[in-house]
Design an enzyme around this catalytic site. Structure first.
Site, short mmCIF file in Angstrom:
data_model
loop_
_atom_site.label_atom_id
_atom_site.label_comp_id
_atom_site.label_asym_id
_atom_site.label_seq_id
_atom_site.Cartn_x
_atom_site.Cartn_y
_atom_site.Cartn_z
N SER A 10 -10.34 -4.54 -0.63
CA SER A 10 -10.37 -4.69 0.83
C SER A 10 -10.56 -3.34 1.51
O SER A 10 -10.36 -2.29 0.92
CB SER A 10 -9.07 -5.33 1.30
N ARG A 11 -10.94 -3.40 2.78
CA ARG A 11 -10.92 -2.21 3.62
C ARG A 11 -9.53 -2.09 4.24
O ARG A 11 -8.75 -3.03 4.22
CB ARG A 11 -11.95 -2.35 4.75
N ALA A 12 -9.25 -0.93 4.80
CA ALA A 12 -7.96 -0.72 5.45
C ALA A 12 -7.82 -1.67 6.64
O ALA A 12 -8.79 -1.94 7.34
CB ALA A 12 -7.86 0.71 5.96
N SER A 40 -1.27 -15.31 -0.84
CA SER A 40 -2.33 -14.40 -0.41
C SER A 40 -2.93 -13.65 -1.60
O SER A 40 -4.14 -13.67 -1.83
CB SER A 40 -1.73 -13.45 0.62
N ASP A 100 6.41 -9.84 6.74
CA ASP A 100 6.01 -10.09 5.36
C ASP A 100 6.94 -11.13 4.77
O ASP A 100 8.14 -10.93 4.75
CB ASP A 100 6.17 -8.81 4.52
N GLY A 124 0.81 -1.21 0.00
CA GLY A 124 0.00 0.00 0.00
C GLY A 124 0.84 1.25 0.00
O GLY A 124 1.48 1.60 0.99
N THR A 137 -9.23 0.53 -0.71
CA THR A 137 -10.04 0.94 -1.85
C THR A 137 -11.53 0.89 -1.51
O THR A 137 -12.30 1.78 -1.89
CB THR A 137 -9.73 0.03 -3.06
N THR A 150 -4.30 -1.69 8.38
CA THR A 150 -3.45 -0.77 9.14
C THR A 150 -3.21 0.54 8.39
O THR A 150 -2.54 1.41 8.88
CB THR A 150 -2.07 -1.41 9.44
N SER A 151 -3.76 0.66 7.19
CA SER A 151 -3.52 1.87 6.40
C SER A 151 -4.64 2.88 6.63
O SER A 151 -5.65 2.56 7.22
CB SER A 151 -3.45 1.49 4.92
#
Lengths: 501, 501
Positions: A203-205, A273, A265, A177, A212, A207-208
């Site tokens: 997806s929704r946030a 994923s 990560d 992101g 979108t 940790t950001s």
């Protein structure tokens, strides 16, 4: 074993994300007889559903001896209504933990082994402790190519799968992101205006400051079930929906939360994923946006090459034509960071306004162009130009409005009640902008929960700046949140690095 | 950053073991302004203490907007009283997580790195997710000898350390809980009767039906602080106290809980765990009891050899004279399994009653003998005989009574209210007894919470059995618990394996 029945289920709005938690009185028959203690994993059953939950006993009378307080996640997985009762049982040993242990001790896992593990993860039989161990084991001895394929397949098979009548179904994903990198709605509008099918789930946030889906929700409803998605796509060729409402690779959502908590990560995991979501969504042609930068998710060109190779191997195995676009990730894209501010950028680009952020426009048309080429709609090296023309002649904007209407009606993004600017302390040239700290600033201001909150960026790398010139504007919905973001900015002078010229 | 002050701390008896958890109203100023969400790690402060807790937001009015519900663990770490207020802050990034990540990716850790990690673990800055990852990383790429030493030293230094005026301080540890293997009180009585110093601290059960401290508590108080331990040891030469009341290697207690949840035993971790406790307790001479059996913790002779080697390397590095006794671990030791039932066995051996379990007596005198030899009190190969004579002439029993009195007064173990026997379904010879299933049976009957509950074993491996002969008696404090254990026995016919003869 029999279990304990007729325990009143109670909801208090306990938000634990996806983790199922149950509180029982320590003096209740079930706790005493079963020797249940803190952290015991127990099986809860309602009429047609079951869920594994972590127990915490409570000694006070906030809870009765014949009732159980459930986290919202457990409540909704059991599909309970107020007044419902549940039964409670011991949890049988989780068989697939022996497979996890064998992975820890260095043995590769087969596709069937991954299938057993992922099934248990999705069924909630793994606690976050087990998931953390699984992720760590897959990082300490990296997944082989064969394992990545096995894991991907297992993740796809553990969820729903969308299928489409069209031979070509395009999709796009951004790896890592970068704040404000909101190309998806623009790309969907362009390629569907040209007749391609693009059923996009986002997806929704986590940790950001915005996902979108969060951004799109300020423009139209995004919580569409599989049937609604099919209808919108049939009518308009595409959609921009929230993926959480359809169960595409549900294991991914569970693994990602623990991965974020660990800040871990790993390539193999990331590849499985990303690809499991795309396969489950029914994509046949895929473009991957991979921004590379010192404060982006992918930090070096070498890392990008390796990740790109791994993604292409899996894509090929599943017959998805894929292109990876490695791009610059040194600074945020566009001006807005936060749901509504990003939506303004998207609208500006779609409406071809003169103040539209050029970098967002550039990026979106390049990615859309790559999709058009991949799908055979544009000849090689002419996709971006075609995309730009569809944007410039208003077709993309008209298509976007129709998609919004089909999703339930277009709406205006909210505007923040409070704002304040940050100013340059000295003159010079902007040398660096820290993506992570900008994101943090936007979150402290209230994004993504407060849709209008975030950061409006007024400076770009390479730009000459006068002392006291505005660098960005912080938007918030309450004075307290504004203050909090300002306090962070006051102690972090390296959000913008200015070199004297 | 400033933080939020004057939040009323509230206790509801929320038992989470050592994990610090805080519940806040999702509409509270602190949640809204800080964007705190489920699983956020936050810093709680009271006047003189601080603790890191995991947040779960709550939307209902079981909690007010100006209050915080704390788990008992968080409450006691903050040393709060009813009516106290706390302040809440963001948690700074946990620096040592980068060291954890480097271990995951294959780099050995230095002693200083372990020190940083263990410090954060003890300070509660690691959630169970991080701890699970640390343990998995140390299992996936086994700890080197140098790392084991570094980890051991870090664990010792993170807690209290007892010191003794005597040149020789003996200790004993049993690796791997064999049900009923309760030699400690007998050994302490024997060696202190001969003038040695043995300040023994023991643990409570975590997943077993009884720890030594649970068993000992049915005979005398065991919750002694460091001062009380010193006084008892000065008066009687030894004690049998609960280690949890003194902070010896507190990291070990935290790591062990997650290890158990993962069911993950790794040698390096186990060595550091055992040795850090012994070093912190001030031991100079140590005997390790290592039962080996198919359903014991250590399952093969080879595993025992490797573990033994590792333990001796660390012991030598810290100057502790150590002997490992590898013994048979095929079946439980003694007759009783559960706190009071095990205490009865211990008393029978100390009182030289004719019905005393011979295996417990044998095992205890051998271990005591090894300590006597190691400490120079008995010549080689004559320690066990000396130990037996001290037991037979009543000196050990008299010493044990004096220790109990010094610890606060001797008491009688409780007796169960309900019991029922399990019978052999066919005649034959006892071929195997499953340690793990016997332990499970005792726990289902209520042990260790119910002190009198457990299993009384009436059969041993190799014994000839008639059909319908009693194999064991289940003891419980309520009919419900008795039923639950019986239901388990009814569906698990392999607790005892009987071969037809």
């Amino acid at each position: 074993m029999a279990g304990y029945h007729d325990i009143k289920a109670r909801r208090v709005g306990l938000d634990t994300h996806s983790e199922a938690i149950v509180l029982l009185h320590s003096g209740s028959a079930v706790c005493r007889s079963e020797g249940f203690a803190a952290h015991t994993r127990i099986l809860l059953r309602a009429s047609n559903h079951k869920v594994v939950a972590t127990l915490f006993p409570v000694t006070s009378d906030i809870i009765g001896c014949d009732e159980a307080i459930l986290s919202d996640s457990a409540w909704s997985r059991l599909d309970l209504k107020d007044g419902d009762t549940i039964s409670i049982e011991h949890l049988d040993p989780v068989e697939s933990l022996s497979l996890l242990r064998s992975r820890i001790f260095g043995h590769d896992l087969s596709e069937n082994s991954f299938r057993a593990i992922i099934r248990d993860v999705v069924d909630g039989r793994y606690s976050s402790i087990h998931i953390a161990s699984f992720l760590t084991a897959c990082a300490a001895a990296p997944l082989s190519e064969k394992e990545i394929l096995g894991l991907t397949r297992a993740m796809v098979d553990a969820g729903e799968r969308l299928s489409w009548p069209e031979a070509i179904v395009v999709d796009k994903h951004s790896v890592g992101g970068l704040p404000g990198n909101r190309t998806t709605p623009i790309i969907v509008a362009i390629v569907t205006a040209l007749g391609l099918t693009m059923p996009k789930t986002s997806s929704r946030a986590i940790t950001s400051p915005a996902g979108t889906a969060d951004m799109m929700e300020t423009l139209a409803p995004v919580t569409l079930d599989a049937e609604a998605i099919r209808r919108v796509v049939k009518e308009e060729g595409g959609c921009i929906a929230w993926g959480g409402a359809v169960q595409l690779s549900p294991a991914d959502d569970i693994l990602i939360r623990v991965e974020r908590a660990l800040d871990l990560d790993t390539q193999g995991q990331m590849i499985a994923s990303v690809m499991s979501k795309k396969i489950a969504a029914g994509a046949t042609h895929l473009v991957l946006d991979m921004p590379v930068g010192r404060t982006a998710k992918v930090r070096t060109a070498q890392e990008a090459q390796e990740l790109s190779h791994g993604l292409l191997v899996v894509a090929q195995a599943f017959g998805i034509k894929t292109r990876v676009l490695i791009g610059n990730g040194d600074q945020p894209v566009g001006r807005g960071i936060g749901p509504a501010l990003e939506a303004q950028d998207v609208l500006a680009v779609l409406q071809c306004r003169p103040d539209a952020p050029a970098d967002l426009r550039e990026r979106a048309t390049q990615l859309a162009g790559a999709l058009l080429e991949l799908a055979g709609v544009a000849p090689m090296d002419s996709g971006a130009a075609l995309a730009m023309s569809v944007l410039n002649d208003g077709r993309a904007w008209r298509k976007f409005q129709r998609i919004c209407e089909a999703q339930g009606g277009m709406r205006k993004p909210p505007v923040s009640a409070h704002k304040q600017s940050l100013h340059a302390q000295a003159s010079g040239r902007i040398a660096e902008i820290d993506n992570r700290k900008i994101a943090r600033l936007a979150k402290l201001a209230g994004a993504p929960e407060d849709k209008a909150a975030g950061v409006e960026l007024l400076a770009r790398i390479g730009q000459d700046i006068a002392a006291e010139q505005e660098l960005c504007i912080i938007h918030a919905e309450s004075p307290g949140e504004l203050d909090y973001a300002l306090a962070y900015a006051a102690t972090h002078h390296d959000i913008f690095r200015i070199e004297s010229t």
